[in-house]
Design a protein around this motif. Sequence first.
Motif, PDB file in Angstrom:
ATOM      1  N   TYR A  65       0.857  -1.179   0.000  1.00  0.00           N
ATOM      2  CA  TYR A  65       0.000   0.000   0.000  1.00  0.00           C
ATOM      3  C   TYR A  65       0.898   1.235   0.000  1.00  0.00           C
ATOM      4  O   TYR A  65       1.881   1.318   0.749  1.00  0.00           O
ATOM      5  CB  TYR A  65      -0.910   0.021   1.235  1.00  0.00           C
ATOM      6  N   PHE A  66       0.585   2.210  -0.880  1.00  0.00           N
ATOM      7  CA  PHE A  66       1.429   3.390  -1.027  1.00  0.00           C
ATOM      8  C   PHE A  66       0.617   4.651  -0.723  1.00  0.00           C
ATOM      9  O   PHE A  66      -0.526   4.777  -1.164  1.00  0.00           O
ATOM     10  CB  PHE A  66       1.988   3.469  -2.451  1.00  0.00           C
ATOM     11  N   GLU A  67       1.240   5.550  -0.006  1.00  0.00           N
ATOM     12  CA  GLU A  67       0.563   6.792   0.353  1.00  0.00           C
ATOM     13  C   GLU A  67       0.833   7.923  -0.634  1.00  0.00           C
ATOM     14  O   GLU A  67       0.053   8.872  -0.715  1.00  0.00           O
ATOM     15  CB  GLU A  67       0.985   7.226   1.763  1.00  0.00           C
ATOM     16  N   ASN A  68       1.925   7.831  -1.395  1.00  0.00           N
ATOM     17  CA  ASN A  68       2.259   8.905  -2.340  1.00  0.00           C
ATOM     18  C   ASN A  68       3.133   8.357  -3.469  1.00  0.00           C
ATOM     19  O   ASN A  68       3.544   7.184  -3.467  1.00  0.00           O
ATOM     20  CB  ASN A  68       2.965  10.065  -1.617  1.00  0.00           C
ATOM     21  N   GLN A  69       3.440   9.231  -4.431  1.00  0.00           N
ATOM     22  CA  GLN A  69       4.233   8.836  -5.602  1.00  0.00           C
ATOM     23  C   GLN A  69       5.648   8.419  -5.221  1.00  0.00           C
ATOM     24  O   GLN A  69       6.214   7.500  -5.811  1.00  0.00           O
ATOM     25  CB  GLN A  69       4.298   9.985  -6.609  1.00  0.00           C
ATOM     26  N   GLU A  70       6.212   9.108  -4.238  1.00  0.00           N
ATOM     27  CA  GLU A  70       7.583   8.812  -3.837  1.00  0.00           C
ATOM     28  C   GLU A  70       7.700   7.366  -3.361  1.00  0.00           C
ATOM     29  O   GLU A  70       8.684   6.672  -3.675  1.00  0.00           O
ATOM     30  CB  GLU A  70       8.050   9.772  -2.742  1.00  0.00           C
ATOM     31  N   GLU A  71       6.702   6.910  -2.636  1.00  0.00           N
ATOM     32  CA  GLU A  71       6.727   5.524  -2.159  1.00  0.00           C
ATOM     33  C   GLU A  71       6.594   4.538  -3.324  1.00  0.00           C
ATOM     34  O   GLU A  71       7.235   3.484  -3.326  1.00  0.00           O
ATOM     35  CB  GLU A  71       5.613   5.296  -1.129  1.00  0.00           C
ATOM     36  N   ILE A  72       5.772   4.893  -4.302  1.00  0.00           N
ATOM     37  CA  ILE A  72       5.644   4.029  -5.486  1.00  0.00           C
ATOM     38  C   ILE A  72       6.968   3.948  -6.228  1.00  0.00           C
ATOM     39  O   ILE A  72       7.423   2.859  -6.607  1.00  0.00           O
ATOM     40  CB  ILE A  72       4.534   4.554  -6.429  1.00  0.00           C
ATOM     41  N   ILE A  73       7.608   5.093  -6.423  1.00  0.00           N
ATOM     42  CA  ILE A  73       8.876   5.124  -7.149  1.00  0.00           C
ATOM     43  C   ILE A  73       9.938   4.306  -6.419  1.00  0.00           C
ATOM     44  O   ILE A  73      10.701   3.546  -7.046  1.00  0.00           O
ATOM     45  CB  ILE A  73       9.337   6.578  -7.366  1.00  0.00           C
ATOM     46  N   ASP A  74       9.997   4.421  -5.109  1.00  0.00           N
ATOM     47  CA  ASP A  74      10.956   3.625  -4.336  1.00  0.00           C
ATOM     48  C   ASP A  74      10.692   2.133  -4.523  1.00  0.00           C
ATOM     49  O   ASP A  74      11.625   1.329  -4.651  1.00  0.00           O
ATOM     50  CB  ASP A  74      10.886   3.990  -2.845  1.00  0.00           C
ATOM     51  N   TRP A  75       9.397   1.765  -4.530  1.00  0.00           N
ATOM     52  CA  TRP A  75       9.041   0.356  -4.708  1.00  0.00           C
ATOM     53  C   TRP A  75       9.399  -0.121  -6.116  1.00  0.00           C
ATOM     54  O   TRP A  75       9.905  -1.230  -6.309  1.00  0.00           O
ATOM     55  CB  TRP A  75       7.541   0.182  -4.445  1.00  0.00           C
ATOM     56  N   VAL A  76       9.157   0.739  -7.105  1.00  0.00           N
ATOM     57  CA  VAL A  76       9.454   0.405  -8.505  1.00  0.00           C
ATOM     58  C   VAL A  76      10.948   0.148  -8.697  1.00  0.00           C
ATOM     59  O   VAL A  76      11.356  -0.773  -9.423  1.00  0.00           O
ATOM     60  CB  VAL A  76       8.971   1.532  -9.435  1.00  0.00           C
ATOM     61  N   LYS A  77      11.774   0.947  -8.058  1.00  0.00           N
ATOM     62  CA  LYS A  77      13.221   0.788  -8.204  1.00  0.00           C
ATOM     63  C   LYS A  77      13.690  -0.588  -7.754  1.00  0.00           C
ATOM     64  O   LYS A  77      14.719  -1.088  -8.225  1.00  0.00           O
ATOM     65  CB  LYS A  77      13.942   1.877  -7.411  1.00  0.00           C
ATOM     66  N   ASN A  78      12.946  -1.188  -6.841  1.00  0.00           N
ATOM     67  CA  ASN A  78      13.333  -2.498  -6.316  1.00  0.00           C
ATOM     68  C   ASN A  78      12.575  -3.647  -6.981  1.00  0.00           C
ATOM     69  O   ASN A  78      12.734  -4.806  -6.580  1.00  0.00           O
ATOM     70  CB  ASN A  78      13.089  -2.548  -4.801  1.00  0.00           C
ATOM     71  N   ASN A  79      11.751  -3.325  -7.972  1.00  0.00           N
ATOM     72  CA  ASN A  79      11.014  -4.359  -8.690  1.00  0.00           C
ATOM     73  C   ASN A  79      11.713  -4.634 -10.021  1.00  0.00           C
ATOM     74  O   ASN A  79      11.802  -3.760 -10.883  1.00  0.00           O
ATOM     75  CB  ASN A  79       9.564  -3.919  -8.931  1.00  0.00           C
ATOM     76  N   ASP A  80      12.207  -5.853 -10.194  1.00  0.00           N
ATOM     77  CA  ASP A  80      13.017  -6.180 -11.373  1.00  0.00           C
ATOM     78  C   ASP A  80      12.243  -6.021 -12.680  1.00  0.00           C
ATOM     79  O   ASP A  80      12.785  -5.521 -13.679  1.00  0.00           O
ATOM     80  CB  ASP A  80      13.550  -7.616 -11.259  1.00  0.00           C
ATOM     81  N   GLU A  81      10.981  -6.427 -12.680  1.00  0.00           N
ATOM     82  CA  GLU A  81      10.196  -6.381 -13.917  1.00  0.00           C
ATOM     83  C   GLU A  81       9.998  -4.946 -14.397  1.00  0.00           C
ATOM     84  O   GLU A  81      10.254  -4.617 -15.565  1.00  0.00           O
ATOM     85  CB  GLU A  81       8.831  -7.039 -13.704  1.00  0.00           C
ATOM     86  N   ILE A  82       9.543  -4.073 -13.491  1.00  0.00           N
ATOM     87  CA  ILE A  82       9.297  -2.689 -13.894  1.00  0.00           C
ATOM     88  C   ILE A  82      10.612  -1.967 -14.169  1.00  0.00           C
ATOM     89  O   ILE A  82      10.713  -1.188 -15.127  1.00  0.00           O
ATOM     90  CB  ILE A  82       8.486  -1.945 -12.816  1.00  0.00           C
ATOM     91  N   SER A  83      11.616  -2.224 -13.374  1.00  0.00           N
ATOM     92  CA  SER A  83      12.912  -1.560 -13.566  1.00  0.00           C
ATOM     93  C   SER A  83      13.497  -1.874 -14.936  1.00  0.00           C
ATOM     94  O   SER A  83      14.054  -0.994 -15.606  1.00  0.00           O
ATOM     95  CB  SER A  83      13.893  -1.982 -12.473  1.00  0.00           C
ATOM     96  N   ALA A  84      13.368  -3.141 -15.368  1.00  0.00           N
ATOM     97  CA  ALA A  84      13.878  -3.526 -16.687  1.00  0.00           C
ATOM     98  C   ALA A  84      13.148  -2.773 -17.794  1.00  0.00           C
ATOM     99  O   ALA A  84      13.764  -2.291 -18.755  1.00  0.00           O
ATOM    100  CB  ALA A  84      13.731  -5.029 -16.877  1.00  0.00           C
ATOM    101  N   LYS A  85      11.824  -2.659 -17.647  1.00  0.00           N
ATOM    102  CA  LYS A  85      11.031  -1.936 -18.632  1.00  0.00           C
ATOM    103  C   LYS A  85      11.430  -0.461 -18.690  1.00  0.00           C
ATOM    104  O   LYS A  85      11.616   0.106 -19.776  1.00  0.00           O
ATOM    105  CB  LYS A  85       9.543  -2.053 -18.269  1.00  0.00           C
ATOM    106  N   MET A  86      11.606   0.149 -17.539  1.00  0.00           N
ATOM    107  CA  MET A  86      11.960   1.562 -17.494  1.00  0.00           C
ATOM    108  C   MET A  86      13.371   1.811 -18.023  1.00  0.00           C
ATOM    109  O   MET A  86      13.630   2.835 -18.655  1.00  0.00           O
ATOM    110  CB  MET A  86      11.821   2.090 -16.063  1.00  0.00           C
ATOM    111  N   ASP A  87      14.267   0.875 -17.766  1.00  0.00           N
ATOM    112  CA  ASP A  87      15.629   1.010 -18.303  1.00  0.00           C
ATOM    113  C   ASP A  87      15.603   1.007 -19.827  1.00  0.00           C
ATOM    114  O   ASP A  87      16.352   1.759 -20.474  1.00  0.00           O
ATOM    115  CB  ASP A  87      16.518  -0.119 -17.789  1.00  0.00           C
ATOM    116  N   ASN A  88      14.752   0.163 -20.416  1.00  0.00           N
ATOM    117  CA  ASN A  88      14.649   0.108 -21.876  1.00  0.00           C
ATOM    118  C   ASN A  88      14.072   1.397 -22.452  1.00  0.00           C
ATOM    119  O   ASN A  88      14.475   1.837 -23.532  1.00  0.00           O
ATOM    120  CB  ASN A  88      13.782  -1.079 -22.294  1.00  0.00           C
ATOM    121  N   LEU A  89      13.134   1.999 -21.735  1.00  0.00           N
ATOM    122  CA  LEU A  89      12.549   3.256 -22.204  1.00  0.00           C
ATOM    123  C   LEU A  89      13.532   4.409 -22.118  1.00  0.00           C
ATOM    124  O   LEU A  89      13.489   5.354 -22.899  1.00  0.00           O
ATOM    125  CB  LEU A  89      11.295   3.587 -21.386  1.00  0.00           C
ATOM    126  N   ASN A  90      14.410   4.333 -21.138  1.00  0.00           N
ATOM    127  CA  ASN A  90      15.410   5.390 -20.929  1.00  0.00           C
ATOM    128  C   ASN A  90      14.757   6.751 -20.677  1.00  0.00           C
ATOM    129  O   ASN A  90      15.202   7.787 -21.188  1.00  0.00           O
ATOM    130  CB  ASN A  90      16.366   5.469 -22.129  1.00  0.00           C
TER     131      ASN A  90
END
Length: 358
Positions: free
Chosen positions: A278-303
Amino acid sequence: MKIAIKTSILAAFLATLSLTFIRCESTANKAKKTTTDLAITSSQSNEAPIYREPLVFIAGTDGSDYYKNAKKYYEDKQFEVVTEAFSITEIINWLNANYDERLYTDIYIVSKNNPWTGMELETNVHGKKTTANNLKEALLNGEIPKLNQGITQDTNIIFNASALGDDADLVLLLKSTLSTSDVSPKIIASSYYNVFGEKFSPHNLAKSYTVFYPTANSPGKVDLSKEIAKKYPNEKEIDWYDALNNETERFVGDAYTIQFNIPLSWEFIYEGDEEVPYFENQEEIIDWVKNNDEISAKMDNLNIPLEKFRWSSKTKKDKLTIKAITTVLSVLKPLIQPYGDLQHIEPEIDNLRLYSIH
């Protein structure tokens, strides 16, 4: 009696001579006919191949005038235009079904291309957008038919898909996909943006400069113009603030801006005792995303930096949905002749400064 015998012998001799002559004439005629047939066969086998006129696939339908303008541009050039094939599968099926012994020369495929999310051209009917990963998946699943014939090593398949020339992996996959069992065509694509239907030119190319911001949270044109100027310090000819406020080319060579969004979405199912985040704000989502391999790989490809997206999350029972969306501002600078009258550079496919050949 002697006279009768002599007459009979003479008649027999003449009959034999006549038969011999007829046989010789027949043999000569057969020899002549055989020689003629060989000449015809030889002539047929040495006939020059017949080539088909340039062919254009308008591989998309949208609410803008892009495809309508592209269709008119190629119809005015008297090219054959096909408007009912919107996927690679349909294009290959069309080429197979309409091959009529004439070899294909230039095949144009017009499709809007988002360099970050792929072409509007589908892999198969109602399939995914064409990206390197999506096309590879479709090929592995046997969803793409084989091109049978009509292609030569001199066939040009030209993609009018903006910035496709920068996507080497996809271009090589397209080359393989659009080859027959023994022949590969030339794939031609540009790193520039394709523009159809501007008032100063029916078809021209433009260089793109991009800046991003979280959708619905623009920092304003002044800050964006400063950001893009810092990002491209060597470009001195563009007034960035002016360009960001232009929606079209006001005069030949005038820089202007187009914009579009890149929406992303992921779903995660949590089973058993796993706790749904459960996330209270965008910053918490972004922190969680950085530690998620699937989303991080996708974002790295988008650059594209994570902070350039507007993030949101939704939890429903055991399902977590993560969404992100960014707005892309792309400043387009039309390519202009470096000398002579002020006019666009013609998008000629043999100009290696404009197109790459694979």
